[in-house]
Design a protein around this motif. Structure first.
Motif, PDB file in Angstrom:
ATOM      1  N   UNK A 225       0.733  -1.047  -0.212  1.00 28.93           N
ATOM      2  CA  UNK A 225       0.164  -0.040  -0.120  1.00 28.93           C
ATOM      3  C   UNK A 225       1.256   1.519   0.203  1.00 28.93           C
ATOM      4  N   UNK A 226       0.679   2.254  -0.869  1.00 29.92           N
ATOM      5  CA  UNK A 226       0.930   3.681  -1.366  1.00 29.92           C
ATOM      6  C   UNK A 226       0.873   4.611   0.023  1.00 29.92           C
ATOM      7  N   UNK A 227       1.711   4.519   0.486  1.00 32.02           N
ATOM      8  CA  UNK A 227       1.771   5.760   1.516  1.00 32.02           C
ATOM      9  C   UNK A 227       0.648   7.554   1.076  1.00 32.02           C
ATOM     10  N   UNK A 228       0.526   7.134  -0.139  1.00 31.95           N
ATOM     11  CA  UNK A 228      -0.338   8.736  -0.700  1.00 31.95           C
ATOM     12  C   UNK A 228      -0.967   8.068  -1.624  1.00 31.95           C
ATOM     13  N   UNK A 229      -0.978   6.975  -2.209  1.00 29.90           N
ATOM     14  CA  UNK A 229      -2.672   6.704  -3.573  1.00 29.90           C
ATOM     15  C   UNK A 229      -3.324   5.066  -2.734  1.00 29.90           C
ATOM     16  N   UNK A 230      -2.245   4.433  -1.379  1.00 28.98           N
ATOM     17  CA  UNK A 230      -3.219   3.403  -1.653  1.00 28.98           C
ATOM     18  C   UNK A 230      -3.346   1.725  -1.658  1.00 28.98           C
ATOM     19  N   UNK A 231      -3.713   1.269  -1.906  1.00 26.54           N
ATOM     20  CA  UNK A 231      -3.121  -0.592  -1.879  1.00 26.54           C
ATOM     21  C   UNK A 231      -3.363   0.042  -3.391  1.00 26.54           C
ATOM     22  N   UNK A 232      -1.886  -1.302  -3.611  1.00 25.95           N
ATOM     23  CA  UNK A 232      -0.924  -0.750  -4.759  1.00 25.95           C
ATOM     24  C   UNK A 232      -2.321  -2.218  -5.683  1.00 25.95           C
ATOM     25  N   UNK A 233      -3.009  -2.341  -7.370  1.00 26.54           N
ATOM     26  CA  UNK A 233      -3.176  -2.057  -7.731  1.00 26.54           C
ATOM     27  C   UNK A 233      -2.455  -3.742  -8.860  1.00 26.54           C
ATOM     28  N   UNK A 234      -1.457  -3.111  -9.028  1.00 30.46           N
ATOM     29  CA  UNK A 234      -0.537  -4.256  -9.975  1.00 30.46           C
ATOM     30  C   UNK A 234      -0.879  -5.719  -8.979  1.00 30.46           C
ATOM     31  N   UNK A 235      -0.387  -5.137  -7.738  1.00 29.38           N
ATOM     32  CA  UNK A 235       0.392  -6.219  -6.585  1.00 29.38           C
ATOM     33  C   UNK A 235      -1.055  -6.988  -6.481  1.00 29.38           C
ATOM     34  N   UNK A 236      -2.555  -6.645  -6.037  1.00 31.87           N
ATOM     35  CA  UNK A 236      -3.665  -6.934  -6.279  1.00 31.87           C
ATOM     36  C   UNK A 236      -3.888  -7.911  -7.313  1.00 31.87           C
ATOM     37  N   UNK A 237      -3.676  -6.941  -8.316  1.00 31.84           N
ATOM     38  CA  UNK A 237      -4.609  -8.140  -9.756  1.00 31.84           C
ATOM     39  C   UNK A 237      -4.070  -9.237  -9.791  1.00 31.84           C
ATOM     40  N   UNK A 238      -2.458  -9.609  -9.546  1.00 34.13           N
ATOM     41  CA  UNK A 238      -1.865 -10.846  -9.606  1.00 34.13           C
ATOM     42  C   UNK A 238      -2.147 -11.774  -8.367  1.00 34.13           C
ATOM     43  N   UNK A 239      -2.938 -10.835  -7.704  1.00 40.05           N
ATOM     44  CA  UNK A 239      -3.427 -12.090  -6.360  1.00 40.05           C
ATOM     45  C   UNK A 239      -5.404 -12.738  -6.413  1.00 40.05           C
ATOM     46  N   UNK A 240      -5.832 -11.180  -7.798  1.00 43.84           N
ATOM     47  CA  UNK A 240      -7.015 -12.203  -7.921  1.00 43.84           C
ATOM     48  C   UNK A 240      -7.982 -13.559  -7.749  1.00 43.84           C
ATOM     49  N   UNK A 241      -6.850 -14.551  -8.696  1.00 47.69           N
ATOM     50  CA  UNK A 241      -7.329 -15.709  -8.897  1.00 47.69           C
ATOM     51  C   UNK A 241      -7.636 -16.837  -7.294  1.00 47.69           C
ATOM     52  N   UNK A 242      -6.663 -16.062  -6.596  1.00 43.59           N
ATOM     53  CA  UNK A 242      -6.756 -17.039  -4.811  1.00 43.59           C
ATOM     54  C   UNK A 242      -7.521 -15.948  -4.499  1.00 43.59           C
ATOM     55  N   UNK A 243      -8.041 -15.099  -4.755  1.00 45.25           N
ATOM     56  CA  UNK A 243      -9.013 -14.076  -2.957  1.00 45.25           C
ATOM     57  C   UNK A 243     -10.514 -14.411  -3.399  1.00 45.25           C
ATOM     58  N   UNK A 244     -11.342 -14.410  -2.280  1.00 41.90           N
ATOM     59  CA  UNK A 244     -12.595 -14.382  -2.127  1.00 41.90           C
ATOM     60  C   UNK A 244     -13.396 -13.113  -1.738  1.00 41.90           C
ATOM     61  N   UNK A 245     -12.693 -12.408  -1.131  1.00 40.77           N
ATOM     62  CA  UNK A 245     -13.345 -11.053  -1.496  1.00 40.77           C
ATOM     63  C   UNK A 245     -11.595 -10.680  -0.861  1.00 40.77           C
ATOM     64  N   UNK A 246     -12.119  -8.955  -0.566  1.00 41.23           N
ATOM     65  CA  UNK A 246     -11.335  -8.027  -0.559  1.00 41.23           C
ATOM     66  C   UNK A 246     -11.772  -7.302   0.483  1.00 41.23           C
ATOM     67  N   UNK A 247     -10.603  -6.559   0.884  1.00 39.46           N
ATOM     68  CA  UNK A 247     -11.857  -4.809   2.306  1.00 39.46           C
ATOM     69  C   UNK A 247     -10.106  -3.750   2.507  1.00 39.46           C
ATOM     70  N   UNK A 248     -10.504  -3.083   1.935  1.00 37.43           N
ATOM     71  CA  UNK A 248      -9.497  -1.669   1.724  1.00 37.43           C
ATOM     72  C   UNK A 248     -10.254  -0.750   2.602  1.00 37.43           C
ATOM     73  N   UNK A 249      -9.379   0.137   3.061  1.00 40.37           N
ATOM     74  CA  UNK A 249     -10.560   1.809   3.536  1.00 40.37           C
ATOM     75  C   UNK A 249      -9.414   2.793   2.619  1.00 40.37           C
ATOM     76  N   UNK A 250     -10.441   2.883   1.637  1.00 41.21           N
ATOM     77  CA  UNK A 250     -10.528   2.971   0.357  1.00 41.21           C
ATOM     78  C   UNK A 250     -10.515   5.260   0.767  1.00 41.21           C
ATOM     79  N   UNK A 251     -10.655   5.947   1.354  1.00 46.95           N
ATOM     80  CA  UNK A 251     -10.656   7.229   1.933  1.00 46.95           C
ATOM     81  C   UNK A 251      -9.906   6.923   3.661  1.00 46.95           C
ATOM     82  N   UNK A 252      -8.497   7.958   3.427  1.00 50.15           N
ATOM     83  CA  UNK A 252      -7.335   8.495   4.501  1.00 50.15           C
ATOM     84  C   UNK A 252      -7.417   7.175   5.243  1.00 50.15           C
TER      85      UNK A 252
END
Length: 471
Positions: A225-252
Motif C-alpha cells: 500500500x502506497x502512503x499517498x495513493x493507497x493499495x497497489x492495484x498491480x500487486x492486487x491484480x496478481x492475487x485476484x485468482x486466489x482471493x474470495x473477498x477484498x477489504x480496504x479503507x479507500x478514503x484516509x
C-alpha cells in the motif's frame, strides 16, 4: 471562464510562488479581499483557491490573523516506505501487544496518542445530549421495542440523503444499520466468505480487520500500500485468482492516511467486478477530508452491486453510540440473515438521535468545525515531529482522517519503545500491531484528534527525545 477554472488558476499561481520561494515559509498571504480585487473574482472563488492550497498543506489559517505559507509546504522529512508483498510463512501474533495498548485507555494520566477516537472536547456532546432528551420524549415506547432487522427507518433515510454528498444513488432500502463499522465488516465477511477463504487487505492495515479475519477462520493476504495513493492495484491484480473477498479503507486509511485517486477506485471496482469478488469498503473517515469536497467511495462506481459500503459515526460524532451501517449491494439478503442471527435488531434510541442530528443540519455544521480542528492539529503535529524527532524520521502526509504514520530508524523497536514511553505516561500504537507478519517494527501510529495544547507539544518533544536516545 468557469468559476472552477478560475479558482484552480489562482491556486496554481500562488502554489508556484511558494515552490519557487517567492513566498517563503511563514510569509503572510494577501487577504481574501485583496486577492478578490486583484483577480476581479468573487470572494467564494478566492476561498475555494485557498481551500485547494490548504488541502495540499501549502498554506495554513491562523485564527484572526489570516493565511500563511505552511512549514509543511517544504517538507524536511520524507514519506514512509512503500511496503512489499509478504508471504504467510513469517507470521507475527500481536494480540498481547494490542491488549497492552488497550489496557492503558482508561488511565486519564496517560496522553493517548494510541487511541483511535477523537477527544471528547472535539465532539458536540452538549448538543447530542439535547437531542437525546428530545428523542426520549418523542418515542412512544421510550425506545424499548424491536426495530426491523434492516434498522431504524429514520436513520436509514438520513444516511441515504447524506450519500448525495458523494453522488450516491442510495435509498433507505439499500441500507442496513449495525453496531458500528467493525460490526458491519464482521457481518459482511460472514455473508460472503466461508472458513478457509482468502481476503485481500492493505498493508499496513487496521489491526481490528486482521483480528476479525482470523476469528472467522479466514486467511489474509496483505497487499502493498502506497502512503499517498493507497493499495497497489498491480500487486492486487496478481492475487485476484486466489482471493474470495477484498477489504480496504479507500478514503484516509488507518494507519497510513492515504487516499485512493478516483481512477484507482474505478479500476479496483472494475477488476473485482470482472471476477465477481465482493469489496468490503470501510469508509469510516470519508467525511474527515482536508480539501474542498468529500471524496467519493468505491461504492460510487459500483454498477454490479459487489461493493459493501460500511461506515458509522464512531470517528466523527459519538464513538460510544455504536451506530454504524452498510449498503451491502447484491449481498443484502445474506447480510440481513447474519445480522438477525447475531442481534435480531439494533437499539432504537441512539439510531434516532443520530438521525435527528443528521436531519437538521447539525451534523454538517459539526463536521465543518471538526475538519478545521483536525487539519490544524495535523499541521501542528507534523511541525512538532520535524522539530523534535531524528532527521531520518519519515512521516505520512494524510489528506484527511486523524492518523499519522511514522517510520523511524530501523534499529528502533517501537514495541520496546512503547514500554519506555508508558513509564512517562505517553501511549502510542506500535507498528507491529498493523500486520500479521514480522514487519513495521520501527513504525508507530499517532492519533492527532486530540485537543492541541502546550502539554501535547511537550509530550511529542519527550517522545522525540526517547526516539533519539533509543539504545
Amino acid at each position: 471562464m468557469r468559476k472552477e477554472a478560475l479558482y484552480l488558476k489562482i491556486s496554481r499561481i500562488i502554489e508556484e510562488q511558494i515552490l519557487s520561494e517567492t513566498l517563503k515559509i511563514g510569509d503572510k498571504l494577501q487577504s481574501i479581499r485583496s486577492v478578490q480585487k486583484i483577480y476581479n473574482v468573487s470572494l467564494n472563488t478566492v476561498k475555494q483557491a485557498f481551500l485547494e492550497l490548504e488541502s495540499k498543506s501549502l498554506i495554513e489559517s491562523r485564527p484572526k490573523s489570516g493565511y500563511y505559507v505552511s512549514k509543511i509546504s517544504q517538507r524536511r522529512f520524507s514519506l514512509p516506505s512503500f511496503s512489499t508483498l509478504k508471504s504467510s510463512d513469517k507470521e507475527n501474533h500481536p494480540e498481547d501487544l494490542i491488549s497492552k495498548v488497550f489496557n492503558t485507555l482508561t488511565d486519564k494520566n496517560i496522553t493517548q496518542f494510541s487511541l483511535g477516537v477523537p477527544h471528547q472536547n472535539l465532539l458536540p456532546i452538549a448538543k447530542l445530549n439535547k437531542s437525546l432528551v428530545k428523542t426520549l420524549s418523542t418515542l412512544s415506547d421510550g425506545g424499548t421495542s424491536y426495530e426491523p432487522v434492516a434498522g431504524n427507518i429514520n436513520l436509514r433515510r438520513s444516511i441515504a440523503k447524506w450519500s448525495t454528498v458523494w453522488e450516491g444513488k442510495l435509498n433507505e432500502d439499500d441500507i442496513v444499520t449495525t453496531s458500528g463499522t467493525m460490526n458491519a465488516i464482521f457481518n459482511c465477511l460472514m455473508a460472503v466468505t466461508q472458513p478457509g477463504d482468502t481476503v485481500a487487505i492493505e498493508s499496513p492495515v487496521y489491526f481490528g480487520i486482521i483480528q476479525i479475519i482470523k476469528s472467522l477462520g479466514l486467511k489474509a493476504i496483505e497487499i502493498p500500500t502506497h502512503p499517498v495513493t493507497g493499495i497497489d492495484l498491480d500487486s492486487l491484480k496478481t492475487e485476484l485468482p486466489n482471493i474470495n473477498a477484498c477489504c480496504i479503507i479507500s478514503n484516509f486509511s488507518n494507519p497510513l492516511g492515504c487516499l485512493m485517486p478516483d481512477e484507482n477506485k474505478k479500476e479496483l471496482v472494475r477488476m473485482l467486478s470482472e471476477y465477481d469478488i465482493p469489496l468490503i469498503e470501510d469508509d469510516l473517515y470519508g467525511n474527515l477530508y482536508f480539501g474542498s469536497s468529500s471524496p467519493k467511495p468505491c461504492k460510487a462506481y459500483d454498477e454490479a452491486g459487489i461493493v459493501m459500503w460500511c461506515s458509522s459515526v464512531s470517528k466523527t460524532l459519538a464513538p460510544g453510540y455504536r451506530v454504524g451501517w452498510v449498503a451491502p449491494g447484491k449481498y443484502k439478503e445474506k447480510l440481513i440473515r447474519q445480522k438477525f442471527l447475531q442481534t435480531i435488531s439494533t437499539p432504537t434510541l441512539y439510531q434516532e438521535v443520530v438521525a435527528d442530528f443528521m436531519e437538521h443540519g447539525r451534523y454538517d455544521h459539526h463536521l465543518r468545525n471538526f475538519r478545521k480542528s483536525l487539519y490544524a492539529n495535523c499541521l501542528q503535529y507534523q511541525r512538532a515531529i520535524e522539530d523534535y524527532f531524528p532527521d531520518n524520521t519519515s512521516i505520512s502526509q494524510p489528506q484527511g482522517g486523524f492518523m499519522l504514520w511514522l517510520e523511524l530508524d530501523k534499529r528502533v523497536d517501537t514495541a520496546k519503545l512503547f514500554d519506555t514511553a508508558l513509564r512517562q505516561n505517553i501511549s502510542f500504537a506500535p507498528g507491529r500491531m498493523f500486520t500479521q507478519h514480522n514487519q513495521y517494527d520501527n513504525c508507530m501510529r499517532l492519533n492527532f484528534a486530540l485537543e492541541w495544547n502546550d502539554k501535547l507539544d511537550k509530550d511529542l518533544q519527550r517522545l522525540g527525545a526517547m526516539v533519539k536516545n533509543y539504545k
